[in-house]
Design a protein around this motif. Sequence first.
Motif, PDB file in Angstrom:
ATOM      1  N   ARG A 195       0.832  -1.213   0.000  1.00 47.80           N
ATOM      2  CA  ARG A 195       0.000   0.000   0.000  1.00 47.80           C
ATOM      3  C   ARG A 195       0.865   1.261   0.000  1.00 47.80           C
ATOM      4  O   ARG A 195       0.574   2.227  -0.713  1.00 47.80           O
ATOM      5  N   ASP A 196       1.926   1.250   0.774  1.00 43.44           N
ATOM      6  CA  ASP A 196       2.818   2.411   0.803  1.00 43.44           C
ATOM      7  C   ASP A 196       3.569   2.542  -0.518  1.00 43.44           C
ATOM      8  O   ASP A 196       3.732   3.648  -1.043  1.00 43.44           O
ATOM      9  N   GLU A 197       4.011   1.421  -1.063  1.00 35.83           N
ATOM     10  CA  GLU A 197       4.754   1.440  -2.322  1.00 35.83           C
ATOM     11  C   GLU A 197       3.888   1.972  -3.460  1.00 35.83           C
ATOM     12  O   GLU A 197       4.361   2.711  -4.326  1.00 35.83           O
ATOM     13  N   GLU A 198       2.608   1.607  -3.458  1.00 34.62           N
ATOM     14  CA  GLU A 198       1.736   2.041  -4.544  1.00 34.62           C
ATOM     15  C   GLU A 198       1.525   3.556  -4.536  1.00 34.62           C
ATOM     16  O   GLU A 198       1.334   4.159  -5.590  1.00 34.62           O
ATOM     17  N   LYS A 199       1.561   4.161  -3.364  1.00 29.21           N
ATOM     18  CA  LYS A 199       1.470   5.621  -3.299  1.00 29.21           C
ATOM     19  C   LYS A 199       2.661   6.251  -4.010  1.00 29.21           C
ATOM     20  O   LYS A 199       2.512   7.216  -4.762  1.00 29.21           O
ATOM     21  N   LEU A 200       3.843   5.696  -3.765  1.00 23.63           N
ATOM     22  CA  LEU A 200       5.055   6.209  -4.407  1.00 23.63           C
ATOM     23  C   LEU A 200       5.006   5.989  -5.919  1.00 23.63           C
ATOM     24  O   LEU A 200       5.330   6.894  -6.697  1.00 23.63           O
ATOM     25  N   LEU A 201       4.593   4.797  -6.340  1.00 22.88           N
ATOM     26  CA  LEU A 201       4.534   4.489  -7.765  1.00 22.88           C
ATOM     27  C   LEU A 201       3.526   5.376  -8.496  1.00 22.88           C
ATOM     28  O   LEU A 201       3.773   5.822  -9.614  1.00 22.88           O
ATOM     29  N   ALA A 202       2.398   5.629  -7.852  1.00 21.29           N
ATOM     30  CA  ALA A 202       1.376   6.484  -8.466  1.00 21.29           C
ATOM     31  C   ALA A 202       1.892   7.902  -8.667  1.00 21.29           C
ATOM     32  O   ALA A 202       1.543   8.573  -9.645  1.00 21.29           O
ATOM     33  N   GLU A 203       2.753   8.358  -7.754  1.00 18.43           N
ATOM     34  CA  GLU A 203       3.278   9.721  -7.829  1.00 18.43           C
ATOM     35  C   GLU A 203       4.454   9.846  -8.790  1.00 18.43           C
ATOM     36  O   GLU A 203       4.606  10.876  -9.469  1.00 18.43           O
ATOM     37  N   GLU A 204       5.284   8.796  -8.891  1.00 18.40           N
ATOM     38  CA  GLU A 204       6.563   8.950  -9.592  1.00 18.40           C
ATOM     39  C   GLU A 204       6.731   8.111 -10.856  1.00 18.40           C
ATOM     40  O   GLU A 204       7.633   8.392 -11.651  1.00 18.40           O
ATOM     41  N   LEU A 205       5.900   7.080 -11.059  1.00 19.74           N
ATOM     42  CA  LEU A 205       6.069   6.215 -12.235  1.00 19.74           C
ATOM     43  C   LEU A 205       4.970   6.495 -13.253  1.00 19.74           C
ATOM     44  O   LEU A 205       3.787   6.255 -12.991  1.00 19.74           O
ATOM     45  N   ASP A 206       5.356   6.996 -14.402  1.00 18.87           N
ATOM     46  CA  ASP A 206       4.396   7.361 -15.446  1.00 18.87           C
ATOM     47  C   ASP A 206       3.549   6.166 -15.873  1.00 18.87           C
ATOM     48  O   ASP A 206       4.076   5.085 -16.170  1.00 18.87           O
ATOM     49  N   GLY A 207       2.231   6.382 -15.903  1.00 13.98           N
ATOM     50  CA  GLY A 207       1.308   5.367 -16.383  1.00 13.98           C
ATOM     51  C   GLY A 207       0.852   4.376 -15.341  1.00 13.98           C
ATOM     52  O   GLY A 207       0.046   3.490 -15.632  1.00 13.98           O
ATOM     53  N   TYR A 208       1.352   4.516 -14.087  1.00 13.23           N
ATOM     54  CA  TYR A 208       1.016   3.501 -13.086  1.00 13.23           C
ATOM     55  C   TYR A 208      -0.466   3.521 -12.706  1.00 13.23           C
ATOM     56  O   TYR A 208      -1.073   2.463 -12.516  1.00 13.23           O
ATOM     57  N   LEU A 209      -1.063   4.699 -12.607  1.00  9.98           N
ATOM     58  CA  LEU A 209      -2.475   4.779 -12.230  1.00  9.98           C
ATOM     59  C   LEU A 209      -3.351   4.080 -13.273  1.00  9.98           C
ATOM     60  O   LEU A 209      -4.294   3.354 -12.919  1.00  9.98           O
ATOM     61  N   GLU A 210      -3.052   4.295 -14.556  1.00  9.48           N
ATOM     62  CA  GLU A 210      -3.821   3.646 -15.614  1.00  9.48           C
ATOM     63  C   GLU A 210      -3.617   2.123 -15.576  1.00  9.48           C
ATOM     64  O   GLU A 210      -4.564   1.348 -15.761  1.00  9.48           O
ATOM     65  N   TYR A 211      -2.372   1.718 -15.313  1.00 13.00           N
ATOM     66  CA  TYR A 211      -2.067   0.288 -15.205  1.00 13.00           C
ATOM     67  C   TYR A 211      -2.828  -0.340 -14.034  1.00 13.00           C
ATOM     68  O   TYR A 211      -3.377  -1.449 -14.162  1.00 13.00           O
ATOM     69  N   ALA A 212      -2.888   0.360 -12.902  1.00  9.64           N
ATOM     70  CA  ALA A 212      -3.563  -0.162 -11.718  1.00  9.64           C
ATOM     71  C   ALA A 212      -5.057  -0.352 -11.967  1.00  9.64           C
ATOM     72  O   ALA A 212      -5.692  -1.241 -11.374  1.00  9.64           O
ATOM     73  N   GLN A 213      -5.640   0.447 -12.843  1.00 11.65           N
ATOM     74  CA  GLN A 213      -7.052   0.303 -13.161  1.00 11.65           C
ATOM     75  C   GLN A 213      -7.306  -0.930 -14.027  1.00 11.65           C
ATOM     76  O   GLN A 213      -8.365  -1.554 -13.936  1.00 11.65           O
ATOM     77  N   LYS A 214      -6.310  -1.287 -14.846  1.00  9.70           N
ATOM     78  CA  LYS A 214      -6.446  -2.464 -15.708  1.00  9.70           C
ATOM     79  C   LYS A 214      -6.070  -3.744 -14.974  1.00  9.70           C
ATOM     80  O   LYS A 214      -6.731  -4.769 -15.114  1.00  9.70           O
ATOM     81  N   ALA A 215      -4.971  -3.692 -14.229  1.00  8.01           N
ATOM     82  CA  ALA A 215      -4.535  -4.844 -13.444  1.00  8.01           C
ATOM     83  C   ALA A 215      -5.146  -4.705 -12.049  1.00  8.01           C
ATOM     84  O   ALA A 215      -4.602  -4.013 -11.189  1.00  8.01           O
ATOM     85  N   ARG A 216      -6.263  -5.335 -11.838  1.00  6.56           N
ATOM     86  CA  ARG A 216      -7.063  -5.087 -10.628  1.00  6.56           C
ATOM     87  C   ARG A 216      -6.453  -5.666  -9.354  1.00  6.56           C
ATOM     88  O   ARG A 216      -6.705  -5.165  -8.259  1.00  6.56           O
ATOM     89  N   TYR A 217      -5.677  -6.717  -9.480  1.00  9.91           N
ATOM     90  CA  TYR A 217      -5.222  -7.432  -8.293  1.00  9.91           C
ATOM     91  C   TYR A 217      -3.764  -7.112  -7.967  1.00  9.91           C
ATOM     92  O   TYR A 217      -2.915  -7.046  -8.852  1.00  9.91           O
ATOM     93  N   ARG A 218      -3.497  -6.922  -6.682  1.00  6.08           N
ATOM     94  CA  ARG A 218      -2.163  -6.556  -6.237  1.00  6.08           C
ATOM     95  C   ARG A 218      -1.259  -7.773  -6.025  1.00  6.08           C
ATOM     96  O   ARG A 218      -0.107  -7.784  -6.433  1.00  6.08           O
ATOM     97  N   LEU A 219      -1.795  -8.780  -5.346  1.00  6.45           N
ATOM     98  CA  LEU A 219      -0.957  -9.890  -4.842  1.00  6.45           C
ATOM     99  C   LEU A 219      -1.408 -11.253  -5.321  1.00  6.45           C
ATOM    100  O   LEU A 219      -0.595 -12.076  -5.746  1.00  6.45           O
ATOM    101  N   VAL A 220      -2.716 -11.509  -5.234  1.00  8.44           N
ATOM    102  CA  VAL A 220      -3.271 -12.824  -5.592  1.00  8.44           C
ATOM    103  C   VAL A 220      -4.397 -12.625  -6.601  1.00  8.44           C
ATOM    104  O   VAL A 220      -5.339 -11.887  -6.313  1.00  8.44           O
ATOM    105  N   PRO A 221      -4.320 -13.237  -7.776  1.00 10.17           N
ATOM    106  CA  PRO A 221      -5.377 -13.084  -8.776  1.00 10.17           C
ATOM    107  C   PRO A 221      -6.759 -13.464  -8.224  1.00 10.17           C
ATOM    108  O   PRO A 221      -6.898 -14.458  -7.522  1.00 10.17           O
TER     109      PRO A 221
END
Length: 224
Positions: A195-221
């Motif tokens: 959860r903490d890492e995703e905050k950083l990725l959303a702020e600093e990695l281009d396209g991560y928010l759009e990717y997170a909307q498509k890839a719904r699951y974080r850890l276990v499908p």
Amino acid sequence: MKAISKVLAFGLVELIAFGLVLFLLAGTADYWQAWVFLVVFALSTWIPSIYLQRANPAAHQRRKHAGPVAETRTVQKLLIACWYSSLAAMVVVSALDHRFGWSSVPPAICLVGDVLVIVGLGVTSLVVIQNSFAASTVQVEAGQKLVTTGLYGLVRHPMYTGNVITIVGFPLALGSYWGLVAVIPGLIVLIVRIRDEEKLLAEELDGYLEYAQKARYRLVPHMW
């Protein structure tokens, strides 16, 4: 060749130290589960390390650069320290379980644990192969590209998925049900870390928010 020799030498020292801890805690070398586990652990770490050192030394270095000191943010320093503590607890409890006979794990279940260790470590190695920027620390490097294919098409954090599979396998491979208790805090740490890492990725990695909307699951499908 010199770099590969260093990988093997470091791996051998690590394996000997790991084995000494296990057998000293167990109070005996008559611990077949530990012997099998050490062979499985060695092969599952040495082979990917040699491959990465030859194919992508930079990715191998990112994988090796780990631990609380390597983290750049305080919250992640604390989380990774807790993670290592849970791993240590698994090993200690499992070895003491063998010494005092707290639980009786059938050989078949121990071998299932070894398979889980192989699969878990294999997944983490495959993640590094598919994403050369995958690291053991939470960071976004200059020029880092977002990877959305391969294992990243199934879950957003496949390296942590591999970690979960591995830590479930550890105690079983060592012949302990009580060692599984330490898996619980390990899972909690991973969830908070994600959860903490995703905050950083959303702020600093281009396209991560759009990717997170498509890839719904974080850890276990199909679960989380």
